[in-house]
Scaffold this motif. Structure first.
Motif, PDB file in Angstrom:
ATOM      1  N   THR A  44     -17.602   9.595   4.248  1.00 53.70           N
ATOM      2  CA  THR A  44     -16.196  10.164   4.594  1.00 53.70           C
ATOM      3  C   THR A  44     -15.108   9.440   3.865  1.00 53.70           C
ATOM      4  N   GLU A  45     -15.409   8.391   3.156  1.00 51.05           N
ATOM      5  CA  GLU A  45     -14.327   7.703   2.375  1.00 51.05           C
ATOM      6  C   GLU A  45     -15.085   6.901   1.244  1.00 51.05           C
ATOM      7  N   ILE A  46     -14.332   6.747   0.128  1.00 49.86           N
ATOM      8  CA  ILE A  46     -14.877   5.785  -0.897  1.00 49.86           C
ATOM      9  C   ILE A  46     -13.639   4.813  -1.181  1.00 49.86           C
ATOM     10  N   GLU A  47     -14.206   3.567  -1.421  1.00 53.46           N
ATOM     11  CA  GLU A  47     -13.083   2.412  -1.874  1.00 53.46           C
ATOM     12  C   GLU A  47     -13.640   1.915  -3.052  1.00 53.46           C
ATOM     13  N   LEU A  48     -12.473   1.534  -3.955  1.00 55.24           N
ATOM     14  CA  LEU A  48     -13.054   0.982  -5.484  1.00 55.24           C
ATOM     15  C   LEU A  48     -11.951   0.041  -5.656  1.00 55.24           C
ATOM     16  N   GLY A  49     -12.533  -1.088  -6.050  1.00 52.58           N
ATOM     17  CA  GLY A  49     -11.751  -2.231  -6.518  1.00 52.58           C
ATOM     18  C   GLY A  49     -11.708  -2.517  -7.763  1.00 52.58           C
ATOM     19  N   VAL A  50     -10.789  -3.292  -8.243  1.00 53.68           N
ATOM     20  CA  VAL A  50     -10.656  -3.706  -9.727  1.00 53.68           C
ATOM     21  C   VAL A  50     -11.746  -4.720  -9.843  1.00 53.68           C
ATOM     22  N   PRO A  51     -12.514  -4.524 -10.904  1.00 50.32           N
ATOM     23  CA  PRO A  51     -13.695  -5.620 -11.050  1.00 50.32           C
ATOM     24  C   PRO A  51     -13.243  -6.976 -11.104  1.00 50.32           C
ATOM     25  N   VAL A  52     -14.140  -7.937 -10.862  1.00 48.60           N
ATOM     26  CA  VAL A  52     -13.838  -9.269 -10.851  1.00 48.60           C
ATOM     27  C   VAL A  52     -14.668  -9.813 -12.121  1.00 48.60           C
ATOM     28  N   LEU A  96       0.841  -1.277  -0.047  1.00 50.57           N
ATOM     29  CA  LEU A  96       0.134  -0.156   0.041  1.00 50.57           C
ATOM     30  C   LEU A  96       0.842   1.410   0.040  1.00 50.57           C
ATOM     31  N   TYR A  97       0.552   2.347  -0.936  1.00 45.62           N
ATOM     32  CA  TYR A  97       1.102   3.494  -1.003  1.00 45.62           C
ATOM     33  C   TYR A  97       0.030   4.651  -0.400  1.00 45.62           C
ATOM     34  N   GLN A  98       0.643   5.434   0.702  1.00 42.80           N
ATOM     35  CA  GLN A  98      -0.481   6.355   1.226  1.00 42.80           C
ATOM     36  C   GLN A  98       0.237   7.891   0.757  1.00 42.80           C
ATOM     37  N   TYR A  99      -0.838   8.580   0.119  1.00 36.49           N
ATOM     38  CA  TYR A  99      -0.427   9.971  -0.053  1.00 36.49           C
ATOM     39  C   TYR A  99      -1.387  10.987   0.790  1.00 36.49           C
ATOM     40  N   ASN A 100      -0.662  11.606   1.668  1.00 30.32           N
ATOM     41  CA  ASN A 100      -1.418  12.315   2.728  1.00 30.32           C
ATOM     42  C   ASN A 100      -2.180  13.563   1.923  1.00 30.32           C
ATOM     43  N   GLN A 101      -1.390  14.340   1.299  1.00 30.54           N
ATOM     44  CA  GLN A 101      -2.083  15.592   0.602  1.00 30.54           C
ATOM     45  C   GLN A 101      -3.245  15.126  -0.147  1.00 30.54           C
ATOM     46  N   HIS A 102      -3.301  14.044  -0.841  1.00 29.52           N
ATOM     47  CA  HIS A 102      -4.398  13.726  -1.806  1.00 29.52           C
ATOM     48  C   HIS A 102      -5.267  12.833  -0.844  1.00 29.52           C
ATOM     49  N   LYS A 103      -5.112  12.533   0.146  1.00 28.89           N
ATOM     50  CA  LYS A 103      -5.928  11.619   1.102  1.00 28.89           C
ATOM     51  C   LYS A 103      -6.364  10.383   0.288  1.00 28.89           C
ATOM     52  N   LEU A 104      -5.238   9.755  -0.147  1.00 27.50           N
ATOM     53  CA  LEU A 104      -5.394   8.562  -0.953  1.00 27.50           C
ATOM     54  C   LEU A 104      -4.395   7.371  -0.662  1.00 27.50           C
ATOM     55  N   ARG A 105      -5.109   6.361  -0.734  1.00 26.51           N
ATOM     56  CA  ARG A 105      -4.341   5.025  -0.515  1.00 26.51           C
ATOM     57  C   ARG A 105      -4.394   4.090  -1.713  1.00 26.51           C
ATOM     58  N   LEU A 106      -3.419   3.535  -2.176  1.00 28.48           N
ATOM     59  CA  LEU A 106      -3.563   2.628  -3.251  1.00 28.48           C
ATOM     60  C   LEU A 106      -2.775   1.185  -3.076  1.00 28.48           C
ATOM     61  N   THR A 107      -3.421   0.235  -3.438  1.00 31.97           N
ATOM     62  CA  THR A 107      -2.961  -1.248  -3.025  1.00 31.97           C
ATOM     63  C   THR A 107      -2.692  -1.652  -4.537  1.00 31.97           C
ATOM     64  N   PHE A 108      -1.291  -2.199  -4.144  1.00 30.71           N
ATOM     65  CA  PHE A 108      -0.577  -2.963  -5.436  1.00 30.71           C
ATOM     66  C   PHE A 108      -0.714  -4.334  -5.173  1.00 30.71           C
ATOM     67  N   TYR A 109      -1.289  -5.216  -6.181  1.00 35.89           N
ATOM     68  CA  TYR A 109      -1.253  -6.688  -5.830  1.00 35.89           C
ATOM     69  C   TYR A 109      -0.125  -7.251  -6.527  1.00 35.89           C
ATOM     70  N   GLN A 110       0.895  -7.473  -5.580  1.00 40.63           N
ATOM     71  CA  GLN A 110       2.037  -8.400  -5.949  1.00 40.63           C
ATOM     72  C   GLN A 110       2.027  -9.353  -6.759  1.00 40.63           C
ATOM     73  N   ASP A 111       1.016 -10.187  -6.465  1.00 40.56           N
ATOM     74  CA  ASP A 111       0.741 -11.651  -6.935  1.00 40.56           C
ATOM     75  C   ASP A 111      -0.127 -11.477  -8.298  1.00 40.56           C
ATOM     76  N   HIS A 112      -0.056 -10.194  -8.984  1.00 47.19           N
ATOM     77  CA  HIS A 112      -0.689  -9.755 -10.171  1.00 47.19           C
ATOM     78  C   HIS A 112       0.178  -8.979 -10.692  1.00 47.19           C
ATOM     79  N   ASP A 113       1.518  -9.106 -10.656  1.00 45.28           N
ATOM     80  CA  ASP A 113       2.509  -8.287 -11.334  1.00 45.28           C
ATOM     81  C   ASP A 113       2.681  -6.834 -10.930  1.00 45.28           C
TER      82      ASP A 113
END
Length: 144
Positions: free
Chosen positions: A127-135, A42-59
């Motif tokens: 207060t927050e939104i979460e989006l995931g890659v579609p399955v 996970l990468y967190q960017y405080n100024q953008h209030k953004l957390r990004l999750t990278f799936y290591q088992d998907h390159d």
């Protein structure tokens, strides 16, 4: 920042690699490995209030986004700090008819699995939104 269901938020689309994100935003304020799933970074960017999750088992592809940026919009309409009824009944009404609601005492989540969107709500406001890659199916992501 514009919410793009099934694709991402703003310039950040599912399937991006970490180096592409760093090229746009710079080094993250915080980077950590998920304790529950060691295949997620996970990468967190405080100024953008953004957390990004990278799936290591998907390159190392971007597969999940959490955002509480007050400038977040869907089709030009604000989402953050907006009453949940307005977000459900007006903002997302052209895309989503039904939400699954889960009450956790002091906060509530509204989930739409078809578009893999989660609205986190406190004090009756988003207060927050979460989006995931579609399955595509039970074991395959739709990386568009």
């Amino acid at each position: 920042m514009e919410i793009k269901p099934k694709y991402g938020i703003g310039d950040f689309t599912f399937g991006m690699k970490a180096d592409q994100v760093v090229a746009k935003l710079g080094k993250p304020d915080k980077m950590y490995q998920d304790e529950d799933d060691e295949n997620q970074v996970l990468y967190q960017y405080n100024q953008h209030k953004l957390r990004l999750t990278f799936y290591q088992d998907h390159d190392g592809k971007l597969g999940y986004i959490r955002c509480s940026n007050p400038k977040l919009q869907f089709q030009g309409k604000p989402v953050m700090n907006t009453p949940i009824d307005k977000v459900k009944d007006e903002t997302f009404s052209s895309l989503i008819e039904e939400w699954e609601e889960e009450d956790y005492d002091f906060f509530v989540t509204y989930v739409n699995e078809e578009n893999w969107i989660v609205l986190n709500v406190e004090y009756d406001e988003v207060t927050e939104i979460e989006l995931g890659v579609p399955v595509k199916n039970d074991d395959e992501y739709d990386w568009k």
